[in-house]
Design a protein around this motif. Structure first.
Motif, PDB file in Angstrom:
ATOM      1  N   MET A 145      42.213  33.160  26.840  1.00 35.59           N
ATOM      2  CA  MET A 145      42.647  32.890  28.265  1.00 35.59           C
ATOM      3  C   MET A 145      43.792  32.076  28.496  1.00 35.59           C
ATOM      4  SD  MET A 145      39.345  31.977  30.328  1.00 35.59           S
ATOM      5  CE  MET A 145      38.006  31.624  29.183  1.00 35.59           C
ATOM      6  N   ARG A 146      44.133  31.113  27.362  1.00 32.06           N
ATOM      7  CA  ARG A 146      45.333  30.555  27.484  1.00 32.06           C
ATOM      8  C   ARG A 146      46.436  31.640  26.826  1.00 32.06           C
ATOM      9  NH1 ARG A 146      47.701  27.516  28.816  1.00 32.06           N
ATOM     10  NH2 ARG A 146      49.015  26.260  27.381  1.00 32.06           N
ATOM     11  N   GLY A 147      45.836  32.290  26.022  1.00 34.58           N
ATOM     12  CA  GLY A 147      47.198  33.403  25.673  1.00 34.58           C
ATOM     13  C   GLY A 147      47.654  34.183  26.651  1.00 34.58           C
ATOM     14  N   ILE A 148      46.710  34.415  27.588  1.00 29.61           N
ATOM     15  CA  ILE A 148      47.345  35.360  28.831  1.00 29.61           C
ATOM     16  C   ILE A 148      47.871  34.649  30.033  1.00 29.61           C
ATOM     17  CG2 ILE A 148      45.951  37.303  27.930  1.00 29.61           C
ATOM     18  CD1 ILE A 148      44.127  36.955  30.477  1.00 29.61           C
ATOM     19  N   GLY A 149      48.016  33.369  29.840  1.00 31.04           N
ATOM     20  CA  GLY A 149      48.492  32.528  30.818  1.00 31.04           C
ATOM     21  C   GLY A 149      47.561  31.757  31.905  1.00 31.04           C
ATOM     22  N   ILE A 150      46.606  31.947  31.523  1.00 30.45           N
ATOM     23  CA  ILE A 150      45.456  30.983  32.444  1.00 30.45           C
ATOM     24  C   ILE A 150      45.890  29.689  32.331  1.00 30.45           C
ATOM     25  CG2 ILE A 150      43.053  30.520  33.189  1.00 30.45           C
ATOM     26  CD1 ILE A 150      43.803  33.415  33.283  1.00 30.45           C
ATOM     27  N   PRO A 151      46.122  28.532  33.514  1.00 33.17           N
ATOM     28  CA  PRO A 151      46.660  27.296  33.399  1.00 33.17           C
ATOM     29  C   PRO A 151      45.659  26.451  32.420  1.00 33.17           C
ATOM     30  CG  PRO A 151      46.594  28.075  35.535  1.00 33.17           C
ATOM     31  CD  PRO A 151      45.943  29.016  34.761  1.00 33.17           C
ATOM     32  N   LYS A 152      46.306  25.630  31.662  1.00 33.68           N
ATOM     33  CA  LYS A 152      45.471  24.897  30.686  1.00 33.68           C
ATOM     34  C   LYS A 152      44.496  24.201  31.252  1.00 33.68           C
ATOM     35  CE  LYS A 152      48.060  22.985  27.227  1.00 33.68           C
ATOM     36  NZ  LYS A 152      49.013  22.096  26.584  1.00 33.68           N
ATOM     37  N   VAL A 153      44.738  23.363  32.409  1.00 32.26           N
ATOM     38  CA  VAL A 153      43.484  22.621  33.042  1.00 32.26           C
ATOM     39  C   VAL A 153      42.501  23.297  33.306  1.00 32.26           C
ATOM     40  CG1 VAL A 153      43.098  21.370  35.055  1.00 32.26           C
ATOM     41  CG2 VAL A 153      45.324  20.760  33.997  1.00 32.26           C
ATOM     42  N   LEU A 154      42.720  24.612  33.870  1.00 33.48           N
ATOM     43  CA  LEU A 154      41.468  25.568  34.035  1.00 33.48           C
ATOM     44  C   LEU A 154      40.779  25.951  32.819  1.00 33.48           C
ATOM     45  CD1 LEU A 154      39.957  27.024  36.481  1.00 33.48           C
ATOM     46  CD2 LEU A 154      41.525  28.846  36.302  1.00 33.48           C
ATOM     47  N   VAL A 155      41.703  26.242  31.923  1.00 35.84           N
ATOM     48  CA  VAL A 155      40.591  26.814  30.565  1.00 35.84           C
ATOM     49  C   VAL A 155      39.944  25.575  30.123  1.00 35.84           C
ATOM     50  CG1 VAL A 155      41.125  27.548  28.253  1.00 35.84           C
ATOM     51  CG2 VAL A 155      42.373  28.368  30.163  1.00 35.84           C
ATOM     52  N   GLY A 156      40.584  24.303  30.089  1.00 38.39           N
ATOM     53  CA  GLY A 156      39.968  23.008  29.834  1.00 38.39           C
ATOM     54  C   GLY A 156      38.629  22.674  30.627  1.00 38.39           C
ATOM     55  N   THR A 157      38.843  23.024  31.736  1.00 39.73           N
ATOM     56  CA  THR A 157      37.410  22.727  32.537  1.00 39.73           C
ATOM     57  C   THR A 157      36.353  23.748  32.299  1.00 39.73           C
ATOM     58  OG1 THR A 157      38.928  22.140  34.465  1.00 39.73           O
ATOM     59  CG2 THR A 157      36.959  22.980  35.090  1.00 39.73           C
ATOM     60  N   ILE A 158      36.796  25.103  32.081  1.00 41.29           N
ATOM     61  CA  ILE A 158      35.932  26.005  31.797  1.00 41.29           C
ATOM     62  C   ILE A 158      35.006  25.600  30.332  1.00 41.29           C
ATOM     63  CG2 ILE A 158      35.486  28.465  31.117  1.00 41.29           C
ATOM     64  CD1 ILE A 158      37.389  29.077  33.133  1.00 41.29           C
ATOM     65  N   ALA A 159      36.108  25.032  29.412  1.00 41.55           N
ATOM     66  CA  ALA A 159      35.466  24.555  28.211  1.00 41.55           C
ATOM     67  C   ALA A 159      34.333  23.651  28.439  1.00 41.55           C
ATOM     68  CB  ALA A 159      36.494  24.209  26.993  1.00 41.55           C
ATOM     69  N   PHE A 160      34.823  22.170  28.993  1.00 39.57           N
ATOM     70  CA  PHE A 160      33.991  21.311  29.543  1.00 39.57           C
ATOM     71  C   PHE A 160      32.645  21.890  30.000  1.00 39.57           C
ATOM     72  CE2 PHE A 160      36.906  18.531  27.995  1.00 39.57           C
ATOM     73  CZ  PHE A 160      36.387  17.490  27.889  1.00 39.57           C
ATOM     74  N   MET A 161      32.823  22.786  30.885  1.00 33.14           N
ATOM     75  CA  MET A 161      31.655  23.272  31.665  1.00 33.14           C
ATOM     76  C   MET A 161      30.577  24.047  30.605  1.00 33.14           C
ATOM     77  SD  MET A 161      31.691  26.213  34.541  1.00 33.14           S
ATOM     78  CE  MET A 161      30.115  26.948  35.158  1.00 33.14           C
ATOM     79  N   TYR A 162      31.104  24.682  29.839  1.00 28.66           N
ATOM     80  CA  TYR A 162      30.219  25.506  28.975  1.00 28.66           C
ATOM     81  C   TYR A 162      29.626  24.459  28.246  1.00 28.66           C
ATOM     82  CZ  TYR A 162      29.089  28.974  25.329  1.00 28.66           C
ATOM     83  OH  TYR A 162      28.364  29.886  24.664  1.00 28.66           O
TER      84      TYR A 162
END
Lengths: 268, 330
Positions: A145-162
């Motif tokens: 997701m980071r690699g295709i340009g999803i914002p870092k904050v959003l990817v971080g949020t999803i990681a924490f959510m998981y």
């Protein structure tokens, strides 16, 4: 509940598992886009997409039956598409009498073709999504997701959510059990505990209570992180490598999908 | 077996998750573009509000919404009320952080549980994130002064109903369903489901108010709606109206592709407001659809009034609940 319940096949070792996660994510999206663009009634094209999926599954050494079962998840939504059977103009195939309302519904040939096409599109798309989820570990998905340009904050949020889904799910299940033990549900066949409004209010209280606990937990999590040097920047371990083989894989997949599209337009 | 435990009741099916295959490619891609613009704005604005706390806070709260969606309560005849959470998140956190939270929830449901498609994810985030969050936020803001819990109920109810209406239009634009039927069915069902959402939202607000009186109101929702939030609300409204208008611009509602082929999408979108009237008088489907739309609008207004009355009646009860000391750790 443990986080590993989701990860049964993700650590497998196959050409599919070893692919660059970005290639897998983009490839799956390309496949689903191709399915969406396939014209109505191109049955052989859908068969081709299914065979392509099956080939990838066999390469990944994941039981296809499991993925097929999981793929049924989207089936109930088909009810939303039933209306096209009757409303699309075309040659009448079959007239159905609805006794209760006195309706007369006529299934048209175009309607039937559209309906089955929608089911097939949905089917192959869900199967591809299950394959992606079954062969990619969660950290790899995040990296993709980071690699295709999803914002870092959003990817971080999803990681924490998981990470915290399983913690909060346990709390939610505890609360549900507590409610059931305190008579919100009666014995089989018996209506338990108050009116619908009363029940809705109890659930609202549970939701509010879970929110308050989650807020407190997020504060503790933040403090624990801050005490370990967190300053608002999530650090990722390694940059995703992209080897020539990964590029070749993606190129071949896209080429095959394009050929299927061309073919689909020729045969319809 | 483990998957089945996780699937129920945790991954309880949400009625609005659109799987792949049900949206045409143009509809799905347009929805993705709009959604990405909103997400980028949400990331920027939330980062300013919460600085370094943002990621842990949003992550844990996203897990909260996911877990809270497992809560259900029996209604009647084997159906049960579910909780979507967009409106509550918007009321408690403000629209931009709430959008981030809902995006994370929908993203994970699509990626891990195949709950909603990947290509359709933009549309799903638009419906269950953007539409519910902004309806919930402004619905609450508008009625907050009358009564906080009536406002919460209305916000929850409206968010679900409007989300269902937008979903119906997207399906119809994709040529997947005929508008009259799918709109009546979706709006009808969700007017009932929305009552559950509204009651849960109001009761949850009452509990949060009781448990965290200091935080509630002032710091969390007391923020004045700034220009950006209001503009975003206007954009959401314009998009919803636009989807409806584009639909009516097409002489035979047979999908966005038809519109795109006939006139080019932009032209159709621009011409839409002026073409509503001619299409109204066109015979056949247009009249049928119009009747459906009118019925839905009237029904919505009627149920809005009824829901509002019920919420007023419940006001005293909620006050009683709010006064009861709440045991947070049971």
């Amino acid at each position: 509940m443990h986080i590993n319940v989701l990860d049964q096949f993700k650590s497998g070792d196959s050409p599919i598992h070893r692919l660059d996660p970005r290639v897998k994510l983009v490839g799956a999206l390309a496949f689903i886009l191709a399915a969406a663009l396939t014209p109505d009634g191109a049955w052989l094209a859908f068969l081709a997409l299914f065979v392509l999926w099956l080939a990838l599954v066999l390469m990944a050494d994941v039981p296809p039956g499991l993925l097929l079962r999981r793929g049924l998840a989207a089936l109930p939504f088909a009810a939303a598409a039933v209306t096209v059977l009757f409303t699309l103009p075309g040659q009448a195939l079959l007239t159905v009498q609805v006794p209760l309302f006195g309706w007369q519904l006529t299934i048209s040939d175009a309607g039937l073709v559209r309906f089955v096409t929608i089911l097939l599109k949905s089917g192959v798309s869900v199967l591809m999504a299950t394959l992606l989820a079954a062969t990619t570990t969660f950290p790899d998905l995040l990296r993709a997701m980071r690699g295709i340009g999803i914002p870092k904050v959003l990817v971080g949020t999803i990681a924490f959510m998981y990470r915290y889904i399983f913690v909060l799910a346990d709390e939610a299940l505890t609360m549900l059990r507590a409610r059931d033990a305190r008579s919100a549900a009666g014995p089989a066949g018996q209506k338990g505990g108050g009116t619908v409004f009363w029940r809705a209010r109890i659930v609202g209280g549970m939701v509010g209570s879970l929110f308050v606990r989650s807020l407190a937990r997020s504060e503790r999590v933040y403090q624990a992180m801050a005490s370990r040097g967190y300053a608002g920047e999530l650090r990722w371990l390694d940059k995703p490598r992209s080897q020539t083989m990964d590029i070749v894989w993606l190129a071949v997949l896209v080429l095959v999908l394009l050929l299927i599209q061309l073919w689909a337009r020729l045969i319809t | 077996m483990l998957t089945s435990i996780l699937r129920s009741p945790l991954a309880a099916p949400q009625q609005l998750h659109i799987p792949d295959g049900f949206l045409s490619a143009p509809v799905a891609i347009l929805a993705w573009i709009v959604t990405m613009a909103f997400i980028v704005a949400a990331v920027r604005r939330s980062s300013q509000t919460f600085d370094e706390r943002l990621v842990p806070l949003m992550g844990v709260l996203a897990a909260f919404i996911f877990a809270a969606q497992a809560f259900n309560f029996p209604v009647a005849g084997g159906t049960s009320g579910h909780f979507l959470g967009g409106a509550l998140a918007a009321i408690l956190l403000g629209p931009w952080p709430a959008l981030l939270v809902m995006t994370a929830v929908i993203g994970l449901q699509g990626l891990i549980f195949q709950d909603g498609g990947l290509l359709a994810m933009g549309a799903n985030i638009f419906v269950m994130g953007i539409v519910t969050v902004w309806t919930g936020y402004f619905g609450y803001q508008a009625l907050q002064r009358v009564n906080r819990y009536a406002a919460g109920f209305t916000a929850g109810w409206l968010s679900v109903v409007l989300a269902a209406v937008v979903t119906a239009f997207m399906l119809a634009l994709s040529g997947t369903a005929s508008l009259g039927v799918v709109l009546t069915a979706m709006a009808g069902v969700h007017m009932l489901i929305g009552v559950g959402e509204g009651l849960i939202t109001a009761a949850a607000l009452a509990l949060v108010k009781a448990a965290l009186p200091g935080m509630f109101g002032e710091q969390v929702t007391g923020r004045k709606s700034d220009a950006g939030t209001i503009i975003a609300g206007g954009v959401v409204l314009a998009l919803v109206v636009g989807i409806v208008a584009v639909f009516f611009a097409s002489p035979s509602p047979d999908g966005l592709e038809r519109v795109a082929e006939d006139k080019g999408f932009i032209e159709a979108a621009q011409a839409a407001p002026f073409e509503i009237i001619p299409d109204y008088v066109a015979p056949g489907i247009a009249n049928e659809t119009l009747a459906g739309v009118l019925a839905v609008v009237l029904g919505t207004l009627l149920l809005f009034a009824v829901g509002y009355g019920i919420a007023r009646a419940l006001r005293r009860r909620n006050h009683r609940l709010a006064e009861t000391p709440v045991e947070v750790d049971q």
